[in-house]
Design an enzyme around this catalytic site. Sequence first.
Site, PDB file in Angstrom:
ATOM      1  N   ARG A 127       0.831  -1.228   0.000  1.00  0.00           N
ATOM      2  CA  ARG A 127       0.000   0.000   0.000  1.00  0.00           C
ATOM      3  C   ARG A 127       0.860   1.271   0.000  1.00  0.00           C
ATOM      4  O   ARG A 127       0.560   2.236   0.711  1.00  0.00           O
ATOM      5  CB  ARG A 127      -0.948   0.021   1.203  1.00  0.00           C
ATOM      6  CG  ARG A 127      -1.869  -1.142   1.279  1.00  0.00           C
ATOM      7  CD  ARG A 127      -2.845  -1.249   0.108  1.00  0.00           C
ATOM      8  NE  ARG A 127      -3.533  -2.512   0.175  1.00  0.00           N
ATOM      9  CZ  ARG A 127      -3.115  -3.622  -0.452  1.00  0.00           C
ATOM     10  NH1 ARG A 127      -2.059  -3.589  -1.259  1.00  0.00           N
ATOM     11  NH2 ARG A 127      -3.772  -4.733  -0.322  1.00  0.00           N
ATOM     12  N   SER A 153     -10.270   0.665   3.520  1.00  0.00           N
ATOM     13  CA  SER A 153      -9.564   0.375   4.776  1.00  0.00           C
ATOM     14  C   SER A 153      -8.995   1.652   5.374  1.00  0.00           C
ATOM     15  O   SER A 153      -8.311   2.411   4.702  1.00  0.00           O
ATOM     16  CB  SER A 153      -8.414  -0.600   4.535  1.00  0.00           C
ATOM     17  OG  SER A 153      -8.927  -1.836   4.117  1.00  0.00           O
ATOM     18  N   GLU A 198      -4.058   3.998   6.247  1.00  0.00           N
ATOM     19  CA  GLU A 198      -3.938   3.667   4.819  1.00  0.00           C
ATOM     20  C   GLU A 198      -4.575   4.782   3.992  1.00  0.00           C
ATOM     21  O   GLU A 198      -4.072   5.151   2.931  1.00  0.00           O
ATOM     22  CB  GLU A 198      -4.639   2.334   4.525  1.00  0.00           C
ATOM     23  CG  GLU A 198      -4.568   1.926   3.056  1.00  0.00           C
ATOM     24  CD  GLU A 198      -4.999   0.487   2.818  1.00  0.00           C
ATOM     25  OE1 GLU A 198      -4.755  -0.383   3.676  1.00  0.00           O
ATOM     26  OE2 GLU A 198      -5.595   0.223   1.755  1.00  0.00           O
TER      27      GLU A 198
HETATM   28  C1  LIG Z   1     -15.487  -0.127  -0.486  1.00  0.00           C
HETATM   29  C2  LIG Z   1     -14.002   0.041  -0.724  1.00  0.00           C
HETATM   30  C3  LIG Z   1     -13.200  -1.075  -0.825  1.00  0.00           C
HETATM   31  C4  LIG Z   1     -11.824  -0.943  -1.032  1.00  0.00           C
HETATM   32  N1  LIG Z   1     -11.068  -2.071  -1.125  1.00  0.00           N
HETATM   33  C5  LIG Z   1      -9.737  -1.952  -1.374  1.00  0.00           C
HETATM   34  C6  LIG Z   1      -8.910  -3.132  -1.497  1.00  0.00           C
HETATM   35  O1  LIG Z   1      -9.359  -4.276  -1.416  1.00  0.00           O
HETATM   36  N2  LIG Z   1      -7.592  -2.950  -1.732  1.00  0.00           N
HETATM   37  C7  LIG Z   1      -7.030  -1.715  -1.858  1.00  0.00           C
HETATM   38  O2  LIG Z   1      -5.818  -1.633  -2.097  1.00  0.00           O
HETATM   39  N3  LIG Z   1      -7.784  -0.600  -1.737  1.00  0.00           N
HETATM   40  C8  LIG Z   1      -9.109  -0.679  -1.502  1.00  0.00           C
HETATM   41  N4  LIG Z   1      -9.875   0.443  -1.379  1.00  0.00           N
HETATM   42  C9  LIG Z   1      -9.220   1.776  -1.420  1.00  0.00           C
HETATM   43  C10 LIG Z   1      -9.125   2.409  -2.809  1.00  0.00           C
HETATM   44  O3  LIG Z   1     -10.153   1.920  -3.667  1.00  0.00           O
HETATM   45  C11 LIG Z   1      -7.759   2.163  -3.475  1.00  0.00           C
HETATM   46  O4  LIG Z   1      -6.697   2.651  -2.700  1.00  0.00           O
HETATM   47  C12 LIG Z   1      -7.701   2.798  -4.862  1.00  0.00           C
HETATM   48  O5  LIG Z   1      -6.553   2.354  -5.540  1.00  0.00           O
HETATM   49  C13 LIG Z   1      -7.694   4.334  -4.810  1.00  0.00           C
HETATM   50  O6  LIG Z   1      -7.875   4.787  -6.128  1.00  0.00           O
HETATM   51  P1  LIG Z   1      -8.576   6.170  -6.423  1.00  0.00           P
HETATM   52  O7  LIG Z   1      -8.474   6.415  -7.876  1.00  0.00           O
HETATM   53  O8  LIG Z   1      -9.942   6.212  -5.850  1.00  0.00           O
HETATM   54  O9  LIG Z   1      -7.600   7.156  -5.637  1.00  0.00           O
HETATM   55  P2  LIG Z   1      -8.010   8.410  -4.729  1.00  0.00           P
HETATM   56  O10 LIG Z   1      -8.717   7.906  -3.530  1.00  0.00           O
HETATM   57  O11 LIG Z   1      -8.661   9.422  -5.566  1.00  0.00           O
HETATM   58  O12 LIG Z   1      -6.569   8.909  -4.303  1.00  0.00           O
HETATM   59  C14 LIG Z   1      -5.752   8.127  -3.453  1.00  0.00           C
HETATM   60  C15 LIG Z   1      -4.323   8.669  -3.548  1.00  0.00           C
HETATM   61  O13 LIG Z   1      -3.833   8.459  -4.860  1.00  0.00           O
HETATM   62  C16 LIG Z   1      -3.477   9.702  -5.463  1.00  0.00           C
HETATM   63  N5  LIG Z   1      -3.834   9.611  -6.884  1.00  0.00           N
HETATM   64  C17 LIG Z   1      -5.036   9.331  -7.423  1.00  0.00           C
HETATM   65  N6  LIG Z   1      -4.940   9.275  -8.762  1.00  0.00           N
HETATM   66  C18 LIG Z   1      -3.654   9.562  -9.066  1.00  0.00           C
HETATM   67  C19 LIG Z   1      -2.937   9.679 -10.284  1.00  0.00           C
HETATM   68  N7  LIG Z   1      -3.506   9.506 -11.467  1.00  0.00           N
HETATM   69  N8  LIG Z   1      -1.630  10.007 -10.217  1.00  0.00           N
HETATM   70  C20 LIG Z   1      -1.011  10.190  -9.025  1.00  0.00           C
HETATM   71  N9  LIG Z   1      -1.637  10.087  -7.843  1.00  0.00           N
HETATM   72  C21 LIG Z   1      -2.949   9.769  -7.864  1.00  0.00           C
HETATM   73  C22 LIG Z   1      -4.274  10.759  -4.712  1.00  0.00           C
HETATM   74  O14 LIG Z   1      -3.662  12.029  -4.789  1.00  0.00           O
HETATM   75  C23 LIG Z   1      -4.240  10.173  -3.299  1.00  0.00           C
HETATM   76  O15 LIG Z   1      -3.014  10.450  -2.675  1.00  0.00           O
HETATM   77  C24 LIG Z   1     -11.251   0.340  -1.166  1.00  0.00           C
HETATM   78  C25 LIG Z   1     -12.077   1.479  -1.081  1.00  0.00           C
HETATM   79  C26 LIG Z   1     -13.435   1.333  -0.861  1.00  0.00           C
HETATM   80  C27 LIG Z   1     -14.296   2.563  -0.787  1.00  0.00           C
END
Ligand SMILES: Cc1cc2nc3c(=O)[nH]c(=O)nc-3n(C[C@H](O)[C@H](O)[C@H](O)COP(=O)(O)OP(=O)(O)OC[C@H]3O[C@@H](n4cnc5c(N)ncnc54)[C@H](O)[C@@H]3O)c2cc1C
Length: 294
Positions: free
Chosen positions: A160, A209, A280
Site C-alpha cells: 500500500r 480500509s 492507509e
Molecule cells: C469499499 C471500498 C473497498 C476498497 N477495497 C480496497 C482493497 O481491497 N484494496 C485496496 O488496495 N484498496 C481498496 N480500497 C481503497 C481504494 O479503492 C484504493 O486505494 C484505490 O486504488 C484508490 O484509487 P482512487 O483512484 O480512488 O484514488 P483516490 O482515492 O482518488 O486517491 C488516493 C491517492 O492516490 C493519489 N492519486 C489518485 N490518482 C492519481 C494519479 N492519477 N496520479 C497520481 N496520484 C494519484 C491521490 O492524490 C491520493 O493520494 C477500497 C475502497 C473502498 C471505498
Amino acid sequence: MTVEEGVALSRFTTIGVGGPARAVARPRTVAELREALAWARDRGLPIATIGLGSNLLVADEGFDGLVLRLEGDLGAAGVEGELLVAGGGAPNAVSLHRARAAGLGGFEFACAIPGTAGGGVRMNAGAYGGDWAGILARALVVDAEGAEWRDPAGLGLRYRHSDLRGDEVVARVEFRLRPRPVEEIKALVADLQQQRKAAQPTNKRTYGSVFKNPEHELSAGRMLEACGLKGHRIGGAQISPRHANFIENADGARAVDAIALMAEARRRAWESYGVELQHEVEFLGEIELPPLDR
Ligand SMILES: Cc1cc2nc3c(=O)[nH]c(=O)nc-3n(C[C@H](O)[C@H](O)[C@H](O)COP(=O)(O)OP(=O)(O)OC[C@H]3O[C@@H](n4cnc5c(N)ncnc54)[C@H](O)[C@@H]3O)c2cc1C
C-alpha cells in the site's frame, strides 16, 4: 484549459466528505495535463490528483491548490496485444471490462477496488493476493518539469505504498496480463465480489480500509473489533458495525468526525496491543492525526 473554482471536493470522494478546492482542472491529454501543471506552478499553487476518491479524506476546509481529475484519453482504457493500457484516471471497472472482453486475465482481483489505474499505482492497491506491483509493466509519470516511464521498482511499490511525490501524476499505466477464458474470468470476479459483500460494508459511503494491517497476528479490523469499536460513533461518522477497519458516513459526517474516530481507534489499539496503527487512507488539505499519548 478551463479551471473551475470553489468546487466542493465531497463530490469527488466515496465517503462524501471534504470542503472546496481553490481550483479544479480536468485534463484529457498529456499536453493538457502539462498545461494544468504549468498553470499551478506559475501561481505557486500545490497540486493534487483525485481519482475516484475511494481512499481519500479531504479536510472540511478543503484544499488551497489545484485538483486534477483525469478525463478523456487520460480516463479511458484499451487492450493492445496482452497489454491493458489505461489512462491514469480510468476506473478499474472499465479496465476490468476491457480485459475481460479481450480474454485477458490477471486484473480480476481489482474488481474489489473501486478506484482508478493511477490511484492504484500511488497506493499499490491490492486484494485477494494480487496487487498493482504484480501486473504493472510501467507507468507514465508526469510533473511540471516533464514525463517519464517508470517500472514497479522505479515507482518504489511496496505494501500500500509507492515513492511517488504528491506533485507527480500517473497519466498512463500499462498492465501485463495473460490469456484466460472469459468464462473463468467472469466466475472468479463473481466469487470475489460475493466474498466482498459478505465481509465489508459495500453499500455504505466509506473510504475503504482506514488503517494498514499491522505486523501482528490480528488484522487492523480484528484488532479494532476486539477493542469494542464496531458501531462507535462520533458526530456523523461511525466505525462500521460490519467491519471495524471501515468508517461510514452515517449522516452528514465531517472530516473532523472521521479523524476523531481514527484517533480513538489508534489510542485503543496502542493501549490494548502496544500497536501503533498507520493510516492507509490518504489525507488532502490540512489534516493531521494527533500523536499517540505514550
Ligand atoms: C469499499 C471500498 C473497498 C476498497 N477495497 C480496497 C482493497 O481491497 N484494496 C485496496 O488496495 N484498496 C481498496 N480500497 C481503497 C481504494 O479503492 C484504493 O486505494 C484505490 O486504488 C484508490 O484509487 P482512487 O483512484 O480512488 O484514488 P483516490 O482515492 O482518488 O486517491 C488516493 C491517492 O492516490 C493519489 N492519486 C489518485 N490518482 C492519481 C494519479 N492519477 N496520479 C497520481 N496520484 C494519484 C491521490 O492524490 C491520493 O493520494 C477500497 C475502497 C473502498 C471505498
